[in-house]
Design a protein around this motif. Structure first.
Motif, PDB file in Angstrom:
ATOM      1  N   LEU A   1      48.667  59.063  60.459  1.00  0.00           N
ATOM      2  CA  LEU A   1      47.836  59.371  58.822  1.00  0.00           C
ATOM      3  C   LEU A   1      47.852  60.818  59.211  1.00  0.00           C
ATOM      4  O   LEU A   1      47.820  61.325  58.165  1.00  0.00           O
ATOM      5  N   THR A   2      47.244  61.802  60.183  1.00  0.00           N
ATOM      6  CA  THR A   2      46.600  62.612  60.592  1.00  0.00           C
ATOM      7  C   THR A   2      47.272  63.421  59.734  1.00  0.00           C
ATOM      8  O   THR A   2      47.086  64.615  58.919  1.00  0.00           O
TER       9      THR A   2
ATOM     10  N   ILE B   1      49.500  56.237  53.175  1.00  0.00           N
ATOM     11  CA  ILE B   1      49.186  57.567  53.024  1.00  0.00           C
ATOM     12  C   ILE B   1      49.925  58.581  52.533  1.00  0.00           C
ATOM     13  O   ILE B   1      50.243  59.828  51.960  1.00  0.00           O
ATOM     14  N   THR B   2      51.443  58.068  53.083  1.00  0.00           N
ATOM     15  CA  THR B   2      52.555  59.107  52.945  1.00  0.00           C
ATOM     16  C   THR B   2      52.812  59.325  51.211  1.00  0.00           C
ATOM     17  O   THR B   2      52.906  60.463  51.452  1.00  0.00           O
TER      18      THR B   2
ATOM     19  N   THR C   1      50.892  49.582  56.986  1.00  0.00           N
ATOM     20  CA  THR C   1      50.483  50.308  58.053  1.00  0.00           C
ATOM     21  C   THR C   1      49.312  51.191  57.620  1.00  0.00           C
ATOM     22  O   THR C   1      47.402  51.501  58.679  1.00  0.00           O
ATOM     23  N   SER C   2      49.218  51.713  56.337  1.00  0.00           N
ATOM     24  CA  SER C   2      47.759  52.680  55.769  1.00  0.00           C
ATOM     25  C   SER C   2      46.575  51.843  56.193  1.00  0.00           C
ATOM     26  O   SER C   2      45.596  52.041  56.085  1.00  0.00           O
TER      27      SER C   2
ATOM     28  N   GLU D   1      54.154  50.741  44.332  1.00  0.00           N
ATOM     29  CA  GLU D   1      53.556  49.721  44.953  1.00  0.00           C
ATOM     30  C   GLU D   1      53.992  48.824  45.268  1.00  0.00           C
ATOM     31  O   GLU D   1      53.367  47.821  43.902  1.00  0.00           O
ATOM     32  N   LYS D   2      54.632  48.043  46.741  1.00  0.00           N
ATOM     33  CA  LYS D   2      54.771  46.311  45.113  1.00  0.00           C
ATOM     34  C   LYS D   2      53.565  45.568  46.128  1.00  0.00           C
ATOM     35  O   LYS D   2      53.674  44.139  45.518  1.00  0.00           O
TER      36      LYS D   2
ATOM     37  N   VAL E   1      60.062  47.743  44.531  1.00  0.00           N
ATOM     38  CA  VAL E   1      61.534  48.280  44.139  1.00  0.00           C
ATOM     39  C   VAL E   1      62.055  47.310  44.090  1.00  0.00           C
ATOM     40  O   VAL E   1      62.003  47.034  45.496  1.00  0.00           O
TER      41      VAL E   1
ATOM     42  N   THR F   1      43.955  53.018  64.141  1.00  0.00           N
ATOM     43  CA  THR F   1      43.112  53.038  64.384  1.00  0.00           C
ATOM     44  C   THR F   1      42.075  53.950  63.611  1.00  0.00           C
ATOM     45  O   THR F   1      40.665  53.712  63.960  1.00  0.00           O
TER      46      THR F   1
ATOM     47  N   LEU G   1      41.849  57.105  62.779  1.00  0.00           N
ATOM     48  CA  LEU G   1      41.204  58.254  64.249  1.00  0.00           C
ATOM     49  C   LEU G   1      41.748  58.687  63.437  1.00  0.00           C
ATOM     50  O   LEU G   1      43.354  58.706  62.858  1.00  0.00           O
TER      51      LEU G   1
ATOM     52  N   GLY H   1      55.443  59.105  62.174  1.00  0.00           N
ATOM     53  CA  GLY H   1      54.717  60.454  61.754  1.00  0.00           C
ATOM     54  C   GLY H   1      53.457  59.773  62.095  1.00  0.00           C
ATOM     55  O   GLY H   1      53.186  58.887  62.062  1.00  0.00           O
TER      56      GLY H   1
HETATM   57  P1  FAD Z   1      52.758  52.137  54.569  1.00  0.00           P
HETATM   58  O1  FAD Z   1      51.221  52.253  55.124  1.00  0.00           O
HETATM   59  O2  FAD Z   1      53.254  50.655  55.631  1.00  0.00           O
HETATM   60  O3  FAD Z   1      52.984  52.140  53.552  1.00  0.00           O
HETATM   61  C1  FAD Z   1      54.382  51.810  53.224  1.00  0.00           C
HETATM   62  C2  FAD Z   1      53.983  51.122  51.719  1.00  0.00           C
HETATM   63  O4  FAD Z   1      55.231  50.482  50.710  1.00  0.00           O
HETATM   64  C3  FAD Z   1      53.538  49.833  52.121  1.00  0.00           C
HETATM   65  O5  FAD Z   1      52.106  49.656  50.920  1.00  0.00           O
HETATM   66  C4  FAD Z   1      54.502  48.793  51.391  1.00  0.00           C
HETATM   67  O6  FAD Z   1      53.832  47.702  50.863  1.00  0.00           O
HETATM   68  C5  FAD Z   1      54.973  49.768  50.670  1.00  0.00           C
HETATM   69  N1  FAD Z   1      56.897  49.229  50.182  1.00  0.00           N
HETATM   70  C6  FAD Z   1      57.801  49.039  50.776  1.00  0.00           C
HETATM   71  N2  FAD Z   1      58.588  48.490  50.271  1.00  0.00           N
HETATM   72  C7  FAD Z   1      58.014  48.708  48.963  1.00  0.00           C
HETATM   73  C8  FAD Z   1      59.082  48.269  47.944  1.00  0.00           C
HETATM   74  N3  FAD Z   1      60.330  47.755  48.071  1.00  0.00           N
HETATM   75  N4  FAD Z   1      58.663  48.417  47.009  1.00  0.00           N
HETATM   76  C9  FAD Z   1      57.453  48.928  46.411  1.00  0.00           C
HETATM   77  N5  FAD Z   1      56.505  49.758  47.721  1.00  0.00           N
HETATM   78  C10 FAD Z   1      56.715  49.058  48.645  1.00  0.00           C
HETATM   79  N6  FAD Z   1      47.447  57.478  62.391  1.00  0.00           N
HETATM   80  C11 FAD Z   1      46.503  58.114  63.060  1.00  0.00           C
HETATM   81  O7  FAD Z   1      47.264  59.735  62.289  1.00  0.00           O
HETATM   82  N7  FAD Z   1      46.206  58.559  63.323  1.00  0.00           N
HETATM   83  C12 FAD Z   1      45.569  56.850  64.066  1.00  0.00           C
HETATM   84  O8  FAD Z   1      44.520  56.582  64.017  1.00  0.00           O
HETATM   85  C13 FAD Z   1      46.936  56.037  63.799  1.00  0.00           C
HETATM   86  N8  FAD Z   1      46.353  54.780  64.098  1.00  0.00           N
HETATM   87  C14 FAD Z   1      47.111  54.058  64.516  1.00  0.00           C
HETATM   88  C15 FAD Z   1      47.413  52.627  64.654  1.00  0.00           C
HETATM   89  C16 FAD Z   1      48.608  51.171  64.706  1.00  0.00           C
HETATM   90  C17 FAD Z   1      48.340  50.081  64.953  1.00  0.00           C
HETATM   91  C18 FAD Z   1      49.135  51.599  63.538  1.00  0.00           C
HETATM   92  C19 FAD Z   1      50.897  51.132  64.019  1.00  0.00           C
HETATM   93  C20 FAD Z   1      49.038  53.203  63.605  1.00  0.00           C
HETATM   94  C21 FAD Z   1      48.722  53.968  63.889  1.00  0.00           C
HETATM   95  N9  FAD Z   1      48.606  55.112  62.780  1.00  0.00           N
HETATM   96  C22 FAD Z   1      47.355  56.505  63.318  1.00  0.00           C
HETATM   97  C23 FAD Z   1      49.751  55.504  62.244  1.00  0.00           C
HETATM   98  C24 FAD Z   1      49.067  55.897  61.106  1.00  0.00           C
HETATM   99  O9  FAD Z   1      48.521  54.593  60.588  1.00  0.00           O
HETATM  100  C25 FAD Z   1      50.932  55.551  59.973  1.00  0.00           C
HETATM  101  O10 FAD Z   1      51.647  56.560  60.435  1.00  0.00           O
HETATM  102  C26 FAD Z   1      50.539  56.080  58.254  1.00  0.00           C
HETATM  103  O11 FAD Z   1      50.072  54.667  58.100  1.00  0.00           O
HETATM  104  C27 FAD Z   1      51.920  54.977  57.962  1.00  0.00           C
HETATM  105  O12 FAD Z   1      51.715  55.343  56.686  1.00  0.00           O
HETATM  106  P2  FAD Z   1      52.974  55.393  55.544  1.00  0.00           P
HETATM  107  O13 FAD Z   1      52.587  55.539  54.509  1.00  0.00           O
HETATM  108  O14 FAD Z   1      54.451  55.614  56.082  1.00  0.00           O
HETATM  109  O15 FAD Z   1      52.882  53.828  55.892  1.00  0.00           O
END
Ligand code: FAD
Length: 554
Positions: free
Chosen positions: A374-375, A30-31, A58-59, A50-51, A194, A63, A65, A372
């Protein structure tokens, strides 16, 4: 052909290698998706890599929400609650089919939780910080009213509160943002890892990538590289030799899924557990899911699974709250486990760590963002792109952030009322083939108005086939044409959520869907067999919890 079609992969790959980008984003969660949309819509030439599959990390494991994080009030994180709380209404407006209002019940007990008055004040502050409309603001309930909302509760409940939240599908939200970013000119590729950075005069000037489908290595040139790699952020900082100072602290969170008839909560509920934590039970379609745990984690980031202890902890929590149900391990039909990429703070336990996001900049120019929620993705993206614009593109006339006004393609609804009308129209059509209202809701909440495209495809093929299979094949066709899926896990996992919420349907139709993939994606017999093997392993891991526990419980 659509920019997000699997069939366009080769073209995307060659454009990525031939172009000079303003911004390269690592990570399609999501980030990363949020940053891609913000940057491309402001005028930066953007590429996202995206790898694994989009939302693999995590995305797709939260939960699900869109919430202000009531519990962060307990940690006095007013700024975080205000920001993410206010984002809820914006996201609902942008995607009313995907960010759906969900009233949350908070039961209150003697000597547990915050008590009546503190809860009442806390929720009021929560509403005020988030700017919740008066009609949606929290309502305190008597014991009788609470039991009416949730007859399953024990009779020693003292009262309760009902307040406004939103639910979503995290992976669908990510993919819709990614598609919208592509409409604004961003390029994106999944299954591209990457491995290293390109440097020029000691400054990052691009990335070295390995295509995970063909094994081919290639490079992409870009002025700025942002790592939105979630739990993998520190790995990339190591590759960049810049992992100093603050570091990530990963905690694992698990959810279990039960058939709705086994855990028939009338609505979403948020309750206290013995160890002082709080747990959600959220009805969704034909299931109810329960989560989450919060434990320190040091195992593999690429294969995070539910352990027996995790499942038992959540079962105990529900059985204590609803003793009449006697839920057993065998009742769990699916589960998922994810990692929170939090910022380490000395001496703090998993649950005490802040959920705030932070940006790290290395001396060679790598910008990493972690933490951070999702929200809060939209505001995180805005902060990153503001920084990039100010530092590297001061000479360009870039637009200000306006992602609060960019609707997603799937969400051409003026409001939630229109979404409900659309669900009902889809149901009228589908019931002729014997489908229930749940199917209409599933389609619209996942695909929005793109359901029209899926149903057109369904109409074209349904004459001599089981309608359920026909519909699934139509969804598959859509996800190949428009959502860059490469195989069974992408489809059953992140595009449809069926692995989580209707696993029996996956087991029932996996062979037919694999055969359909074989013809649509030109698979060999070997490729089809290996896809089915990986899918079977996934099904096994979400249903069986006999793995060793690698994490430490706090
Ligand atoms: P990620 O979704 O992990 O994305 C990172 C991506 O980078 C991955 O897909 C990975 O494959 C890729 N990547 C890594 N290394 C490389 C590379 N070398 N080359 C290319 N790609 C690479 N937030 C809410 O707002 N509401 C909720 O209800 C909520 N519930 C949660 C419940 C749980 C159990 C957890 C663990 C988290 C929850 N969160 C919630 C927090 C939220 O889910 C996370 O903050 C958010 O999803 C993080 O997103 P991200 O994009 O930063 O990371």
């Amino acid at each position: 052909m659509n920019e997000f079609s699997f069939h366009n992969r080769e073209k995307i790959l060659s454009e990525l290698t031939a172009s000079q980008f303003d911004l390269i984003i690592i990570g399609g969660g999501i980030t990363g998706a949020g940053i891609a949309l913000d940057a491309a819509s402001r005028g930066l030439k953007t590429a996202l890599i995206e790898k694994n599959d989009f939302a693999f990390g995590t995305s797709s494991r939260s939960t699900k929400l869109i919430h202000g994080g009531l519990r962060y009030l307990k940690q006095f994180e007013f700024g975080l609650v205000k920001e993410v709380g206010s984002e809820r209404a914006i996201l609902h407006k942008l995607a009313p089919h995907l960010v759906v209002p969900e009233k949350m019940l908070l039961p209150l007990y003697e000597k547990k939780g915050l008590g009546y008055w503190l809860t009442s004040i806390g929720l009021k502050v929560y509403d005020l910080l988030a700017g919740v409309k008066p009609e949606d603001q929290r309502r305190m309930l008597t014991k009788l009213q609470t039991l009416k909302y949730e007859p399953l509760l024990q009779h020693d409940v003292k009262g309760g509160a009902i307040y406004a939240e939103y639910r979503t599908d995290d992976a669908r939200l990510t993919i819709e943002i990614m598609k919208t970013a592509a409409q604004h000119g961003s390029m994106a590729l999944n299954y591209a890892d990457v491995k290293d950075f390109l440097y020029s005069n000691n400054t990052i000037s691009g990335v070295k990538v390995e295509d995970q489908l063909s094994g081919r290595a290639f490079s992409i040139n870009g002025k700025v590289v942002v790592s939105a790699a979630g739990p993998w952020v520190d790995e990339l900082r190591e590759v960049n030799k810049s992992k100093q100072g603050k570091r990530l602290h990963l905690t694992k969170g698990v959810h279990i899924v039960l058939p709705r008839e086994k855990l028939p909560v009338a609505q979403a509920i948020y309750f206290d557990v013995e160890d002082g934590r709080m747990i959600f039970a959220i009805p969704r379609g034909r299931t109810t899911y329960v989560g989450t745990t919060d434990t320190n984690y040091e195992g593999s980031k690429d294969n995070v699974v539910t352990s027996h202890d995790d499942a038992q902890y959540l079962l105990n929590a529900v059985n204590t709250m609803f003793p009449s149900l006697h839920l057993k391990m065998e009742d769990i039909e699916s589960s998922w486990a994810g990692l929170r990429p939090l910022i380490h703070e000395e001496g703090k336990s998993a649950s005490e760590l802040s959920r705030k996001d932070e940006i790290f900049e290395s001396s060679t120019g790598l910008i990493s963002i972690a933490g951070g929620k999702l929200t809060g993705y939209r505001k995180m993206a805005e902060r990153v792109v503001n920084l990039v614009a100010k530092k590297y593109f001061n000479d360009r006339d870039l637009k200000e952030c306006f992602t609060d006004k960019i609707k997603f393609e799937a969400s051409e609804f003026a409001n939630f009322k229109e979404v409900k009308q659309y669900i009902s129209a889809i149901f009228q059509k589908l019931k002729l083939s014997g489908f229930s209202e749940l199917t209409a809701r599933y389609l619209v909440e996942n695909f929005g108005i793109q359901t029209d495209l899926i149903l057109k495809q369904y109409d074209a093929r349904s004459a001599h086939e089981n309608p359920e299979l026909s519909l699934l094949k139509a969804e598959l066709w859509f996800c190949i044409q428009y959502e860059m899926i490469t195989g069974l896990q992408d489809f059953f996992g992140r595009r449809t959520g069926l692995i989580n919420f209707d696993i029996h349907r996956v087991i029932k139709w996996k062979l037919e869907i694999a055969n359909e993939c074989k013809s649509l994606l030109n698979w060999s017999e070997d490729k089809m067999a290996s896809e089915l093997k990986v899918l079977d392993e996934l099904i096994h891991s979400v249903q069986n919890f006999n793995v060793e526990t690698l994490d430490t419980r706090q």
